[in-house]
Design an enzyme around this catalytic site. Sequence first.
Site, PDB file in Angstrom:
ATOM      1  N   GLU A  94       0.831  -1.204   0.000  1.00 34.56           N
ATOM      2  CA  GLU A  94       0.000   0.000   0.000  1.00 34.56           C
ATOM      3  C   GLU A  94       0.868   1.257   0.000  1.00 34.56           C
ATOM      4  O   GLU A  94       1.748   1.421   0.842  1.00 34.56           O
ATOM      5  CB  GLU A  94      -0.938   0.023   1.214  1.00 34.56           C
ATOM      6  CG  GLU A  94      -1.861   1.237   1.198  1.00 34.56           C
ATOM      7  CD  GLU A  94      -2.945   1.180   2.269  1.00 34.56           C
ATOM      8  OE1 GLU A  94      -2.852   0.338   3.172  1.00 34.56           O
ATOM      9  OE2 GLU A  94      -3.877   2.003   2.181  1.00 34.56           O
ATOM     10  N   GLU A 133       3.346   7.917   7.530  1.00 32.79           N
ATOM     11  CA  GLU A 133       3.035   6.527   7.871  1.00 32.79           C
ATOM     12  C   GLU A 133       4.067   5.521   7.373  1.00 32.79           C
ATOM     13  O   GLU A 133       3.998   4.349   7.721  1.00 32.79           O
ATOM     14  CB  GLU A 133       1.619   6.179   7.374  1.00 32.79           C
ATOM     15  CG  GLU A 133       0.570   7.037   8.090  1.00 32.79           C
ATOM     16  CD  GLU A 133      -0.857   6.752   7.651  1.00 32.79           C
ATOM     17  OE1 GLU A 133      -1.130   5.641   7.207  1.00 32.79           O
ATOM     18  OE2 GLU A 133      -1.688   7.675   7.755  1.00 32.79           O
ATOM     19  N   ARG A 173     -11.081  10.849   5.536  1.00 33.02           N
ATOM     20  CA  ARG A 173     -11.453   9.464   5.831  1.00 33.02           C
ATOM     21  C   ARG A 173     -12.890   9.326   6.316  1.00 33.02           C
ATOM     22  O   ARG A 173     -13.238   8.336   6.966  1.00 33.02           O
ATOM     23  CB  ARG A 173     -10.461   8.806   6.808  1.00 33.02           C
ATOM     24  CG  ARG A 173      -9.025   8.912   6.335  1.00 33.02           C
ATOM     25  CD  ARG A 173      -8.074   8.028   7.080  1.00 33.02           C
ATOM     26  NE  ARG A 173      -7.622   6.935   6.231  1.00 33.02           N
ATOM     27  CZ  ARG A 173      -6.453   6.302   6.358  1.00 33.02           C
ATOM     28  NH1 ARG A 173      -5.616   6.646   7.305  1.00 33.02           N
ATOM     29  NH2 ARG A 173      -6.129   5.330   5.556  1.00 33.02           N
ATOM     30  N   GLU A 227     -12.658   2.367   2.844  1.00 28.26           N
ATOM     31  CA  GLU A 227     -11.959   2.461   4.130  1.00 28.26           C
ATOM     32  C   GLU A 227     -12.315   3.783   4.786  1.00 28.26           C
ATOM     33  O   GLU A 227     -12.211   4.841   4.167  1.00 28.26           O
ATOM     34  CB  GLU A 227     -10.446   2.380   3.903  1.00 28.26           C
ATOM     35  CG  GLU A 227      -9.633   2.379   5.181  1.00 28.26           C
ATOM     36  CD  GLU A 227      -8.157   2.152   4.914  1.00 28.26           C
ATOM     37  OE1 GLU A 227      -7.557   1.326   5.605  1.00 28.26           O
ATOM     38  OE2 GLU A 227      -7.604   2.808   4.012  1.00 28.26           O
TER      39      GLU A 227
HETATM   40 MN    MN Z   1      -5.682   2.343   3.092  1.00 25.22          MN
END
Ligand code: MN
Length: 290
Positions: free
Chosen positions: A147, A153, A212, A241
Amino acid sequence: MNHIGVHAAVWAGGWSDAERRHAIAESKAAGYDYIELMMFDPHAIDVSATRALLDAAGLGVTSSLGLRWDNDISSEDPAVVARGEALLGDVIATNAKLGSRYVVGVIYSALGKYNQPATPRGRANCVAALRRLARHAADDGITLGLEVVNRYETNLFNTAAQALEIVSEIGAPNVGVHLDTYHMNIEEDDFDEPVRICGDKLVYVHIGESHRGYLGSGNVDFATFFRVLNECNYHGPIAFESFSSAVVSPDISNTLGVWRNLWTDNRDLARHAKAFMDRLRTPSNGARVR
Ligand code: MN
């Protein structure tokens, strides 16, 4: 036609009996084809109970995870790398038992903010480990999706172009790129070119809004992204997601900075997302997406 899934964190923070019953029933009722489990700890998943519920619902399954600092396969420390490789081996084995064909996410690095760039030795450790894991996964018919996530991250790669380099170094037919629109919105120039350059190396997709939350309420250009997926004949899985402080996962909420309440009604959220994605997946459909 793509299989459309929903990330388990929309429904539950863990995978207890009550949580998996709820998550699987709601995913099915909202019209999804599969659920994406959070598999930070494969030993915490009751495989036979999960598989029985999935089979009864007629629902497919995939898994995602991120590595931690103490099992980061991009570390320079061989003991840390070995722990990560062992964990990923267990994740692959558990997915095989569940009938899953995809293990995706940040499976190449710790999931979190590094305070220094990736090192050549750490990167070589990662490539070597994933090469071995890819053979293991191939025996089980499983594809590994790396990913592409934002700079806060991981430090190994943050764009599709960079991910393609490491996928090429690994050189395994069952290792490809996993794109996520939430991260693309932060790191890529647009929502078109990254899909095109991946071509048949694109193996998995996450659909997330820029904050998100509800699809269509943020900055992501979903009309372009889905149009290009169609033009490139992407037939792989697509998972919605979304994270809110309404559902707290001990594994992921703090790491991803899920501090805000983006939604409280996950049933409405998931149904809205499914209808939103269905509209855009139809190539002839117009550009109105809200
Ligand atoms: Mn993701």
